[in-house]
Write a protein that holds these residues in place. Structure first.
Motif, PDB file in Angstrom:
ATOM      1  N   MET A   1       0.834  -1.194   0.000  1.00  0.00           N
ATOM      2  CA  MET A   1       0.000   0.000   0.000  1.00  0.00           C
ATOM      3  C   MET A   1       0.878   1.257   0.000  1.00  0.00           C
ATOM      4  SD  MET A   1      -2.819   1.145   2.838  1.00  0.00           S
ATOM      5  CE  MET A   1      -3.731  -0.373   2.691  1.00  0.00           C
ATOM      6  N   PHE A 102     -15.017  21.228  12.632  1.00  0.00           N
ATOM      7  CA  PHE A 102     -14.631  19.919  12.106  1.00  0.00           C
ATOM      8  C   PHE A 102     -13.195  19.574  12.486  1.00  0.00           C
ATOM      9  CE2 PHE A 102     -13.487  16.993   8.614  1.00  0.00           C
ATOM     10  CZ  PHE A 102     -14.438  16.032   8.880  1.00  0.00           C
ATOM     11  N   ASP A 107     -11.649  12.658  18.232  1.00  0.00           N
ATOM     12  CA  ASP A 107     -12.112  11.303  17.934  1.00  0.00           C
ATOM     13  C   ASP A 107     -11.277  10.267  18.690  1.00  0.00           C
ATOM     14  OD1 ASP A 107      -9.755  11.014  16.482  1.00  0.00           O
ATOM     15  OD2 ASP A 107     -10.682  11.610  14.611  1.00  0.00           O
ATOM     16  N   GLU A 108     -11.525   8.996  18.393  1.00  0.00           N
ATOM     17  CA  GLU A 108     -10.872   7.913  19.148  1.00  0.00           C
ATOM     18  C   GLU A 108      -9.345   7.933  19.020  1.00  0.00           C
ATOM     19  OE1 GLU A 108     -12.913   4.575  17.179  1.00  0.00           O
ATOM     20  OE2 GLU A 108     -11.025   4.207  16.130  1.00  0.00           O
ATOM     21  N   ARG A 109      -8.850   8.316  17.837  1.00  0.00           N
ATOM     22  CA  ARG A 109      -7.393   8.368  17.640  1.00  0.00           C
ATOM     23  C   ARG A 109      -6.788   9.469  18.517  1.00  0.00           C
ATOM     24  NH1 ARG A 109      -4.588  11.045  13.286  1.00  0.00           N
ATOM     25  NH2 ARG A 109      -2.437  10.353  13.181  1.00  0.00           N
TER      26      ARG A 109
ATOM     27  N   THR B   8      -5.417  -4.678   6.510  1.00  0.00           N
ATOM     28  CA  THR B   8      -5.410  -3.869   5.289  1.00  0.00           C
ATOM     29  C   THR B   8      -6.833  -3.393   5.016  1.00  0.00           C
ATOM     30  OG1 THR B   8      -5.668  -5.875   3.981  1.00  0.00           O
ATOM     31  CG2 THR B   8      -3.437  -5.019   4.195  1.00  0.00           C
ATOM     32  N   ASN B   9      -6.954  -2.384   4.205  1.00  0.00           N
ATOM     33  CA  ASN B   9      -8.302  -1.887   3.917  1.00  0.00           C
ATOM     34  C   ASN B   9      -8.440  -1.463   2.457  1.00  0.00           C
ATOM     35  OD1 ASN B   9      -8.079   1.232   3.636  1.00  0.00           O
ATOM     36  ND2 ASN B   9      -6.808   0.731   5.421  1.00  0.00           N
ATOM     37  N   SER B  33     -12.039  12.943  12.481  1.00  0.00           N
ATOM     38  CA  SER B  33     -11.325  13.971  11.719  1.00  0.00           C
ATOM     39  C   SER B  33     -10.774  13.377  10.419  1.00  0.00           C
ATOM     40  CB  SER B  33     -10.180  14.548  12.552  1.00  0.00           C
ATOM     41  OG  SER B  33      -9.225  13.550  12.779  1.00  0.00           O
ATOM     42  N   ARG B  34     -10.459  14.269   9.476  1.00  0.00           N
ATOM     43  CA  ARG B  34      -9.926  13.805   8.190  1.00  0.00           C
ATOM     44  C   ARG B  34      -8.582  13.110   8.383  1.00  0.00           C
ATOM     45  NH1 ARG B  34      -7.171  15.260   3.427  1.00  0.00           N
ATOM     46  NH2 ARG B  34      -6.032  16.918   4.446  1.00  0.00           N
ATOM     47  N   GLN B  35      -7.824  13.593   9.379  1.00  0.00           N
ATOM     48  CA  GLN B  35      -6.509  12.993   9.641  1.00  0.00           C
ATOM     49  C   GLN B  35      -6.659  11.533  10.074  1.00  0.00           C
ATOM     50  OE1 GLN B  35      -7.001  16.251  10.076  1.00  0.00           O
ATOM     51  NE2 GLN B  35      -5.408  16.743   8.606  1.00  0.00           N
ATOM     52  N   THR B  36      -7.728  11.249  10.812  1.00  0.00           N
ATOM     53  CA  THR B  36      -7.943   9.864  11.258  1.00  0.00           C
ATOM     54  C   THR B  36      -8.275   8.968  10.058  1.00  0.00           C
ATOM     55  OG1 THR B  36      -8.651  10.602  13.429  1.00  0.00           O
ATOM     56  CG2 THR B  36      -9.358   8.407  12.779  1.00  0.00           C
ATOM     57  N   LEU B  38      -7.372   9.544   7.022  1.00  0.00           N
ATOM     58  CA  LEU B  38      -6.112   9.465   6.267  1.00  0.00           C
ATOM     59  C   LEU B  38      -5.186   8.402   6.876  1.00  0.00           C
ATOM     60  CD1 LEU B  38      -4.821  12.892   5.117  1.00  0.00           C
ATOM     61  CD2 LEU B  38      -3.536  10.824   4.728  1.00  0.00           C
ATOM     62  N   ALA B  39      -5.109   8.414   8.209  1.00  0.00           N
ATOM     63  CA  ALA B  39      -4.225   7.458   8.900  1.00  0.00           C
ATOM     64  C   ALA B  39      -4.732   6.028   8.722  1.00  0.00           C
ATOM     65  CB  ALA B  39      -4.143   7.807  10.383  1.00  0.00           C
ATOM     66  N   GLU B  41      -6.626   4.922   6.200  1.00  0.00           N
ATOM     67  CA  GLU B  41      -6.452   4.581   4.787  1.00  0.00           C
ATOM     68  C   GLU B  41      -4.997   4.209   4.480  1.00  0.00           C
ATOM     69  OE1 GLU B  41      -7.035   7.137   0.921  1.00  0.00           O
ATOM     70  OE2 GLU B  41      -8.933   6.963   1.985  1.00  0.00           O
ATOM     71  N   ALA B  42      -4.084   4.908   5.131  1.00  0.00           N
ATOM     72  CA  ALA B  42      -2.658   4.654   4.896  1.00  0.00           C
ATOM     73  C   ALA B  42      -2.150   3.453   5.699  1.00  0.00           C
ATOM     74  CB  ALA B  42      -1.858   5.895   5.239  1.00  0.00           C
ATOM     75  N   LYS B  44      -1.852   3.318   8.919  1.00  0.00           N
ATOM     76  CA  LYS B  44      -1.065   3.739  10.075  1.00  0.00           C
ATOM     77  C   LYS B  44      -1.846   3.621  11.373  1.00  0.00           C
ATOM     78  CE  LYS B  44       1.814   7.004   7.551  1.00  0.00           C
ATOM     79  NZ  LYS B  44       2.054   8.404   7.269  1.00  0.00           N
ATOM     80  N   TYR B  45      -3.157   3.467  11.271  1.00  0.00           N
ATOM     81  CA  TYR B  45      -3.987   3.373  12.471  1.00  0.00           C
ATOM     82  C   TYR B  45      -5.111   2.370  12.228  1.00  0.00           C
ATOM     83  CZ  TYR B  45      -7.485   4.672  15.942  1.00  0.00           C
ATOM     84  OH  TYR B  45      -8.422   4.627  16.937  1.00  0.00           O
ATOM     85  N   SER B  46      -5.302   1.483  13.189  1.00  0.00           N
ATOM     86  CA  SER B  46      -6.405   0.512  13.086  1.00  0.00           C
ATOM     87  C   SER B  46      -7.591   1.034  13.873  1.00  0.00           C
ATOM     88  CB  SER B  46      -5.973  -0.838  13.661  1.00  0.00           C
ATOM     89  OG  SER B  46      -4.879  -1.320  12.932  1.00  0.00           O
ATOM     90  N   PRO B  47      -8.733   1.214  13.205  1.00  0.00           N
ATOM     91  CA  PRO B  47      -9.878   1.809  13.903  1.00  0.00           C
ATOM     92  C   PRO B  47     -10.519   0.849  14.904  1.00  0.00           C
ATOM     93  CG  PRO B  47     -10.532   1.114  11.732  1.00  0.00           C
ATOM     94  CD  PRO B  47      -9.058   0.865  11.824  1.00  0.00           C
ATOM     95  N   SER B  48     -11.340   1.418  15.789  1.00  0.00           N
ATOM     96  CA  SER B  48     -12.101   0.583  16.724  1.00  0.00           C
ATOM     97  C   SER B  48     -13.168  -0.155  15.920  1.00  0.00           C
ATOM     98  CB  SER B  48     -12.757   1.455  17.782  1.00  0.00           C
ATOM     99  OG  SER B  48     -13.765   2.254  17.184  1.00  0.00           O
TER     100      SER B  48
END
Lengths: 170, 84
Positions: A1, A102, A107-109, B8-9, B33-36, B38-39, B41-42, B44-48
């Motif tokens: 990726m 916004f 958020d959670e992160r 992976t996503n 947030s958009r950064q989340t 982005l992270a 998608e990349a 770099k972060y696994s969501p809950s």
């Protein structure tokens, strides 16, 4: 990726501003506090003067943080409005407010990053507290012990900011 | 030793197939947030689990169509989707 470069967000910029403010306040405190002659014996007057200095700087720190955060919000709103106007040709107050609202979503992160950075900050604060006790055991000046405690809190807060930046950029 | 999970996503692909939905729009729908986004998608972060369901719901697909995980990649074991 393929890896995508994450642009610096509002929260990261705000963290940088907070770190810079924290460093400035710590430097000002060091200048004020270390300018005094070191007195080995603890008297009520010396400790009271030290406590007054610390309280003064806590007050200054809180006020400075509030003022700088307000200024940062204003400048950020202006920069958003300018960039949006350049892109689209016009920009309403509602659009700016919506964009800011916004950006400040927690958020959670954000919560995970906050927890991790708080933990890093507590490590420094805790280490500083233990160091201050050790300093006292080694016949250090009580005024210096107060200094170490104050500085460990300040450094802990600064490290918390750097940790936050690290996790945001990762 | 615990197996390392590689999550992976297909968010980028699904965004493309949903009328080139922007990260900002997906962030708005899911309340992050958009950064989340982005992270995630990349990678770099696994969501809950909750956020993963919300993302899947935004694309009107099942969660396993968005996220997949593999274990024991080094030992050559198959991914959960290869087993189907």
């Amino acid at each position: 990726m393929p890896t995508q470069e994450v642009p610096m967000a509002f929260k990261e910029k705000r963290t940088i501003v907070t770190i810079a403010t924290g460093i400035l306040i710590l430097l000002a405190y060091c200048r004020q506090s270390f300018g005094r002659p070191v007195v080995e014996t603890a008297t009520d007057v010396i400790l009271k003067a030290q406590a007054v200095t610390m309280l003064k700087f806590i007050g200054i720190g809180v006020l400075a943080m509030i003022v700088i955060q307000i200024l940062f919000h204003i400048l950020y709103s202006i920069s958003l409005a300018v960039s949006s106007t350049i892109k689209k040709g016009s920009c309403t107050d509602e659009e700016i407010e919506e964009a800011i609202a916004f950006e400040v979503i927690d958020d959670e992160r954000d919560k995970i990053i906050e927890l991790k950075s708080l933990r890093a900050g507590f490590v420094i604060t805790g280490t500083g507290f233990v160091a201050s006790l050790l300093w006292l055991v080694m016949d250090g000046s009580p005024a210096q012990v107060l200094n170490i405690i104050f500085m460990s809190f300040a450094l802990g807060s600064i490290l918390e900011g750097f940790t936050r930046l690290f996790y945001y950029s990762r | 030793m615990a197996n390392k999970l590689i999550i992976t996503n297909r968010i980028r692909e699904l965004r493309f197939f949903t009328g080139e939905m922007t990260q900002q729009q997906l962030a708005k729908v899911t309340g992050v947030s958009r950064q989340t986004i982005l992270a995630i998608e990349a990678g770099k972060y696994s969501p809950s689990l909750e956020l993963a369901f919300l993302i899947a719901d935004a694309f009107k697909v099942k969660i396993d169509e968005v996220f997949t995980f593999e274990k024991d990649r080094d030992t050559g074991k198959e991914s959960v989707h290869d087993k189907k």
